[in-house]
Structures are given as C-alpha cells and as structure tokens.
Design a protein around this motif. Sequence first.
Motif, short mmCIF file in Angstrom:
data_model
loop_
_atom_site.label_atom_id
_atom_site.label_comp_id
_atom_site.label_asym_id
_atom_site.label_seq_id
_atom_site.Cartn_x
_atom_site.Cartn_y
_atom_site.Cartn_z
N UNK A 162 0.83 -1.20 0.00
CA UNK A 162 0.00 0.00 0.00
C UNK A 162 0.87 1.25 0.00
N UNK A 163 1.96 1.23 0.75
CA UNK A 163 2.84 2.40 0.83
C UNK A 163 3.54 2.66 -0.50
N UNK A 164 3.98 1.60 -1.18
CA UNK A 164 4.64 1.75 -2.47
C UNK A 164 3.69 2.37 -3.49
N UNK A 165 2.44 1.89 -3.49
CA UNK A 165 1.44 2.46 -4.39
C UNK A 165 1.22 3.94 -4.11
N UNK A 166 1.14 4.28 -2.82
CA UNK A 166 0.92 5.68 -2.44
C UNK A 166 2.12 6.55 -2.80
N UNK A 167 3.33 6.04 -2.64
CA UNK A 167 4.52 6.82 -3.01
C UNK A 167 4.51 7.13 -4.50
N UNK A 168 4.14 6.16 -5.32
CA UNK A 168 4.05 6.42 -6.77
C UNK A 168 3.00 7.48 -7.07
N UNK A 169 1.87 7.41 -6.38
CA UNK A 169 0.81 8.42 -6.58
C UNK A 169 1.31 9.81 -6.17
N UNK A 170 2.02 9.89 -5.06
CA UNK A 170 2.52 11.18 -4.59
C UNK A 170 3.56 11.76 -5.55
#
Length: 623
Positions: A162-170
């Motif tokens: 979940x964190x990796x996905x959010x980092x890409x979004x950010x």
Amino acid sequence: MGLSTSLNTAIGGLNATQVGIGVVSQNVANAGTAGYVRRVVSNTDSLSGLTIGVQSTQVQRLLDTIVQSQLWQESAGSGYTSTRAGALSNLDQLYGAPGSSTALDTIYNNFTSALQGLQNDPSSYSLRSQVLDAANTLAKRLNGLSDGVQALRSQAEAGIGASVTRVNDLLGALTKVNARVVAAPHDNATAALKDQRDLILSELSQYVDIKTTEDARGSVSVVTGSGTQLFDGQAAVTFSFDQHSDLQPGDQWSSDPTKRGVGTVTMKDASGNMSDAIANNVFRSGSIAANIELRDKSLVQAQAQLDEIAAQMSKALSDREIAGTPATAGAASGFDVDMTGLQAGNAITLDYKVTPGGQTQRFTFVRVDSAASLPLPASAGGDANNRVVGIDFSGGPASVAAQIQAAVGPGFTVSNTGSTLQILDDGAAGTRDVVGLTARPTNTVLSSAGGTAELPFFVDGSAAKAFTGSYDGGSQTVGYASRITVNPGLIADRSLLTVYSTNPATAQGDATRPQLMLERLTKSQRAITNATGLDGGTSTSSSTVGNLVQRVISTQGQAVENAKRLDEGQQVALASIQSRFQQTAQVNVDQEMSQLIELQNAYAANARIISTVKEMMDMLMRV
C-alpha cells in the motif's frame, strides 16, 4: 513632483495595499488550515528621475526551510517508530500478559505440573489424561502464536504494498504541481501551489526519509536519505512491489529471486533500468523501512523463538544421549561413539579443552543425507565456542570420518571402524584435550523390546513425523511451532506415558518415563541456537526449556517496551520541530489584524492623495 506623477505613485501604492489586504484576509481565513503557510507582500520600489513608487508586488511565504527539512526527517522517523511500536504491541497482546491464564508460560507450567502429578502416581488414568490435555493445549497455543506472527508479517507485507502504491501516486501528483509552480508568476496563486507541493512532500516523508532542494526556478528536487534520486522536476523512479499473500514461516526475503518467498520493492528509472530497492537499502526510515524490518527481521526472530521452544521441547523428550567410551592410541586419548541410529538432523558433539587456560569448547556435527543441504543455514546457529558443522552421511562412515577430520583440523585424529567413530587428540601437552564425544539420536518409537524412556511425545504435523531437526529439503525447525502436535499414538494408548519396554514389559505404575520427561523439561540444560536472538545476544547459550520459555516472553516484552519508548521519544521530537516550524509559518490572527490596520491606513493615505490630486486638477481646469 507633477500632479500626474503623484497620481501614478498613489495608484501604485493603492494597488500594493489592496494586494496586502487580500493576503492578510487570506491569512486570517486560513489560520486553522493544515499545511497553510503565512504569506506576506514584498514590494519593490521604483525610481524614475526624482519619482519614487511601487514597481512590483510579490507574495512570499514565511517559513524556515532548514526547520522544514528537519521536520520531514522527523516525520520519517515518526512513521518508522509508530509502525514498529504498533506491530510489536499487537505481538505483545498475542502473547498475553505473563502469568495470565492464556499466557505461554502459564500453559507450559500447567504441562510440567501435570507431569509432576503423573510422576507421583504413574498408574492413574485421569493423571495421564491431564498430561495429554495440558500438552495438547500447549501445542495448540504454539500453533496459534505462530499463526498470529505470520498474520502480522502478512500485514507488514500488505503495508509495504500500500505504501509503495501511495509513493508512486505522490510522485505523480508532485510532478503536476511542481510544473505549475515553475510556470506561475510569484503571486498568491504560486504560494498556494507551493503549499500544495509541501503537503505532498510532507506525506511522502511519512513513507520514506527525504531531503529536498529548490532551484532558482522554484523547481524542487527530492532524494532519499540513502542518496537515491526520487524526483527532479519529474519522478526519477517508479516503484513496484510483487506482493505475496498469506505468508508462512518459510517465506523469507532473499536477494536471490528463486529463494525469495516474500515481495520485494523494485525501482525503474527513466532509462528503464531495474534495481532492487531492498537489496540496495534505499529505505532507511519511514513506514516502508519499518514494515520491511518487521517482516524480515523482528517477526522472523519472533517465529524463530517459538520454533526453538517447540524444537527444544520435542528433542528434550525424544533424544537419547550416547556417551562415548574412552579410547587411546599411544599418548593420544579420546573416545569412541556408535553412530548407529543417527537420523538427519541428529548430532554428534565433540567437547575438548584448550590448554593453557582449560576453556571447554565444542564442535557439533549435524547429520544431513544430501550434499545439497550443505552448508547449513545461518539458523543452525553456532559461534566460536560451539562450531556447528553439517556432515553428509550419504557416503558412509568413512566419508563421515573424513569430513569431520577436515572440520576439526590436524589437532585431532578422526577414524572409524564400521559405524563406530573415534576421535583422539594429538597426545601433546599444551594443545587440545578431548574430554567428551556424544551421539544424540532421536527415539522415534513409543515403546519397543528393551526400549528406552525417551519418546517422540511431540511430532511434526498431521503425518506424525518425528522431529529430528533435519536440514534436508529445508530446515525442519522453521515453522515447527505452527505444526507441533501431540503424538496421536499416545492419545490412542495413554498407557504409553509409562510403558516404554515391551520385553521385559514395563510395569503400569513405573515412574521412570514421567520422571525423565519432567527432569528433561525442567532441569536438563539445552543448547539454544543464536537464531533466537534472546536478550539481544548473538551467541549460543544453555538453558532449560522452562527458562527458555521465560526468556522468550521476557525478550518480547522488552522489545515492545523499547519500541514504545522509542516512539514516545520520537513523537516528542516531532512535536518540538513542528512547534518551531509553526512559530514562523503559522498564522497569528492578532499579528494579522495589526498588519491590516497598517494597510488600511496606507490605503486611506493613498486614496487621500488621489482625492487631493483630483481636486487640484479640477481647480486648474476652472482657471
């Protein structure tokens, strides 16, 4: 100064105060808005001949960039400590409060207490039932704890994904906002865009430790604490994560994809080059680093401790100790020991004294039945005082002797006669003296003609496989706590808790076996592998099984307390730096009201000038 010049100067001042009043009103309106940074108006004076006026008006944000950088570092630290503290607190709840009815130490003590009762009255059917019931409860508790640890590892795995996905979004959102900041003039809209960009960076810092720089154009560059470029006007890398579900004890991280049983974070740069972010230690703080550490270290060690308890209980009750018989050859002395009955995972120990000094050291030779199982994994343990060596038995006794000779070196003489192994020292004074040679085979049957009191009380899984600690095809110890169960043969025939020999037949009231089981669990010293990391140690140690249980509970409790204290300290540090940042960046309504009065006065003065110029122009027109 002419009237037209005065008029232009007043109009410029009027426009500047209008912008200032707008900024003040926006500050007041956003006094409680998260991420909003106080703005001020910066006016540039113009000088044309003898005329002074306002050339341009810029809106600037008031913040300390050094403190902001520290704030993001502390935010990453907070993400790391809070994630670890939360997971370890859940683990602590899983173990239960020491001494409570569901705690592991209480359940273990119930088992040994039942054995104590059976030792006093071996013929009692009800006491035999109590022993088996207590043992079954203990095995199921270990099963449940192991499942709980793996559930926490699966949560950490999901958290990484979940964190990796959010980092890409950010990073994607940062690309869009940053482009607008670079293209926009220095006005109130630009300040709002920078606020938006800072909010993105602030959230990003919770996942990974970052450092930022801003160039003359206003574009931002972002690198991790490890030096990896994340952003430079646009996203420099894209992360991906091959998440695994329902992790099991044997599912662990490895840089070798063929051996890896969990997900890894992959980075792809703008040129399409791929690299492993975990192998390159990209994440050093933030919640991603915490979840990686939990999944691959902290919780793996918790599982190893549970597996060690299960393994030591099983081997304490099932392993026999066959002491070597003294042997000599000239001045050399040592021991002979029979290797018959050793199975994969069983060991031969060689104890010797180093002189001068008289310190006793040990070699532990572990049987494997395939060279593919060598070298033994790090979980096999061992240190300078107890060197653990895997020996391939598939080539026969002579090959075993040759491998042991190579392991111990020229200070010993190793040979065999059939299945009998002989190890002698060199007979010289002031070197190494052999003081013990012991074989430790596992008793795999519950009762036999001329049988021994040792028994496979606990077995591995529904197939009721005897636990030997084998390394063939992978370590049998890994995940054993999730599979340990009471031998179904004992449940089917409870008399086997006392009857160990069929010829001559053991009397029903014989206390030999209950007494041996109780003594092995409560008094016998066991070699504890360093894979457990008990008390923060990295070497093998000796302990009774009961003390091992207590040490595991104590170690976990201490780890939880340490994690909580670290998180509390980090939250204090974060709050302190947030306070420092807000001293400059936060809106003070009283200050804004004072500024508004000044601007209103300036606005009135400029308006008065314009009114006066108008009156003078009217008078001139009437002349």
